[in-house]
Write a protein that holds these residues in place. Sequence first.
Motif, PDB file in Angstrom:
ATOM      1  N   MET A 165       0.815  -1.427  -0.040  1.00 35.72           N
ATOM      2  CA  MET A 165      -0.083  -0.078   0.031  1.00 35.72           C
ATOM      3  C   MET A 165       0.856   1.165   0.128  1.00 35.72           C
ATOM      4  N   ALA A 166       2.127   1.282  -0.348  1.00 31.80           N
ATOM      5  CA  ALA A 166       2.833   2.366  -0.454  1.00 31.80           C
ATOM      6  C   ALA A 166       2.662   3.192  -1.935  1.00 31.80           C
ATOM      7  N   PRO A 167       2.598   4.525  -1.778  1.00 32.25           N
ATOM      8  CA  PRO A 167       2.383   5.323  -2.876  1.00 32.25           C
ATOM      9  C   PRO A 167       3.485   4.908  -4.125  1.00 32.25           C
ATOM     10  N   PRO A 168       3.286   5.627  -5.161  1.00 36.81           N
ATOM     11  CA  PRO A 168       4.434   5.399  -6.136  1.00 36.81           C
ATOM     12  C   PRO A 168       5.427   6.443  -5.889  1.00 36.81           C
ATOM     13  N   HIS A 169       6.501   6.439  -6.396  1.00 37.54           N
ATOM     14  CA  HIS A 169       7.524   7.301  -6.176  1.00 37.54           C
ATOM     15  C   HIS A 169       7.262   8.572  -7.028  1.00 37.54           C
ATOM     16  N   ARG A 170       7.877   9.662  -6.408  1.00 41.26           N
ATOM     17  CA  ARG A 170       7.383  11.000  -7.113  1.00 41.26           C
ATOM     18  C   ARG A 170       8.786  11.561  -7.829  1.00 41.26           C
ATOM     19  N   PRO A 171       8.537  12.352  -8.910  1.00 37.92           N
ATOM     20  CA  PRO A 171       6.947  12.886  -9.288  1.00 37.92           C
ATOM     21  C   PRO A 171       6.275  11.825 -10.105  1.00 37.92           C
ATOM     22  N   VAL A 172       5.042  12.137 -10.338  1.00 36.46           N
ATOM     23  CA  VAL A 172       4.077  11.288 -11.071  1.00 36.46           C
ATOM     24  C   VAL A 172       3.624  12.275 -11.873  1.00 36.46           C
ATOM     25  N   LEU A 173       4.040  12.249 -13.414  1.00 34.79           N
ATOM     26  CA  LEU A 173       3.541  12.872 -14.568  1.00 34.79           C
ATOM     27  C   LEU A 173       3.044  12.207 -15.419  1.00 34.79           C
ATOM     28  N   GLU A 174       1.980  12.591 -15.976  1.00 36.63           N
ATOM     29  CA  GLU A 174       1.280  11.907 -17.233  1.00 36.63           C
ATOM     30  C   GLU A 174       2.156  11.641 -18.565  1.00 36.63           C
ATOM     31  N   SER A 175       3.156  12.807 -18.556  1.00 37.41           N
ATOM     32  CA  SER A 175       3.865  12.959 -19.797  1.00 37.41           C
ATOM     33  C   SER A 175       5.396  12.087 -19.901  1.00 37.41           C
ATOM     34  N   GLU A 176       5.450  11.616 -18.602  1.00 36.79           N
ATOM     35  CA  GLU A 176       6.677  10.714 -18.331  1.00 36.79           C
ATOM     36  C   GLU A 176       6.432   9.376 -17.810  1.00 36.79           C
ATOM     37  N   ALA A 177       7.331   8.572 -18.067  1.00 37.93           N
ATOM     38  CA  ALA A 177       7.286   7.119 -17.532  1.00 37.93           C
ATOM     39  C   ALA A 177       7.464   7.145 -16.074  1.00 37.93           C
ATOM     40  N   ASP A 178       6.557   6.549 -15.232  1.00 36.47           N
ATOM     41  CA  ASP A 178       6.813   6.804 -13.750  1.00 36.47           C
ATOM     42  C   ASP A 178       6.212   5.379 -13.322  1.00 36.47           C
ATOM     43  N   GLU A 179       6.388   5.406 -12.100  1.00 40.33           N
ATOM     44  CA  GLU A 179       6.052   3.943 -11.246  1.00 40.33           C
ATOM     45  C   GLU A 179       4.333   3.575 -11.603  1.00 40.33           C
ATOM     46  N   VAL A 180       3.472   4.738 -11.727  1.00 43.18           N
ATOM     47  CA  VAL A 180       2.174   4.368 -11.910  1.00 43.18           C
ATOM     48  C   VAL A 180       1.953   3.778 -13.328  1.00 43.18           C
ATOM     49  N   ALA A 181       2.608   4.386 -14.328  1.00 40.48           N
ATOM     50  CA  ALA A 181       2.599   3.857 -15.691  1.00 40.48           C
ATOM     51  C   ALA A 181       2.983   2.316 -15.686  1.00 40.48           C
ATOM     52  N   ALA A 182       4.117   2.126 -14.749  1.00 40.15           N
ATOM     53  CA  ALA A 182       4.519   0.578 -14.876  1.00 40.15           C
ATOM     54  C   ALA A 182       3.561  -0.157 -14.278  1.00 40.15           C
ATOM     55  N   TRP A 183       2.682   0.244 -13.393  1.00 37.86           N
ATOM     56  CA  TRP A 183       1.707  -0.521 -12.717  1.00 37.86           C
ATOM     57  C   TRP A 183       0.615  -0.816 -13.838  1.00 37.86           C
ATOM     58  N   TYR A 184       0.231   0.406 -14.515  1.00 37.14           N
ATOM     59  CA  TYR A 184      -0.995   0.128 -15.649  1.00 37.14           C
ATOM     60  C   TYR A 184      -0.308  -0.997 -16.585  1.00 37.14           C
ATOM     61  N   ALA A 185       0.869  -0.609 -17.148  1.00 39.52           N
ATOM     62  CA  ALA A 185       1.472  -1.733 -18.073  1.00 39.52           C
ATOM     63  C   ALA A 185       1.319  -3.147 -17.641  1.00 39.52           C
TER      64      ALA A 185
END
Length: 248
Positions: A165-185
């Motif tokens: 339940m840890a948040p993704p590493h910051r920053p979280v930007l829609e235009s860049e590849a981030d941890e949230v994008a990896a979760w979606y992928a």
Amino acid sequence: MSAWPDSSSIPASETAVANKSEGKSTDEKPSKGNREQIQVNPKVFNGETQIEVDGITVDLRNRYLAALLAWLVPGAGHFYQGRHTKGTLFVISVLSIWMLGFALGGFHVVYASWYPGDKRWHYVLQAGVGSAALPALVQGNRMRLATDERGRTRSDYEPLWNGFMAPPHRPVLESEADEVAAWYARRGSGYEMGTWYTMIAGLLNFLVVYDAFGGPLAVPISGRKKRKSDSSASSSDTGEASAFADAV
């Protein structure tokens, strides 16, 4: 001139008396106003802890404590009140939906974050299941302390419980590849489905909390008020009613 008076000139009260003396019923077609109305049990509104529905007495005990327990663990408030059937139903159904959604999302769909670009408002509803979602608050605060002035996660940050339940590493930007994008992928549509499942489970538990606080339906389950003619038969049904009591 006729010796008999016109029927239209006879008062309605005299007509009713005449019909009654002749054995005619004046209640063949009762108006809507004469129909029996279902009344809400007044005990629900005056703070009493014991209410009666269809001859079954339910002791809600401390309503506020029952509501708190029902929020912390779905169904716990009903077990506290002795309503074991409902308690078992709620704990199985609500937590099953929540855990299914949590698994569908790869165990990353429940986290608390109010950082710009990643305001997880979904957590407000997910937290409806109580203690199951509370670790996200601890992880979210830990991430907040590990975020520098530029809005980036420090390199020395390590989440607790292997990232549970840890948040993704910051920053979280829609235009860049981030941890949230990896979760979606990795999870695809399962990430979205898992988010909605956990939100729905939280919403359902809000109803469970209300039921623990307010008790069962304040109107008779049978849909009618108890008549005087039923009072003599109710004594013979006491044994059956007691067996059904914990299911209310």
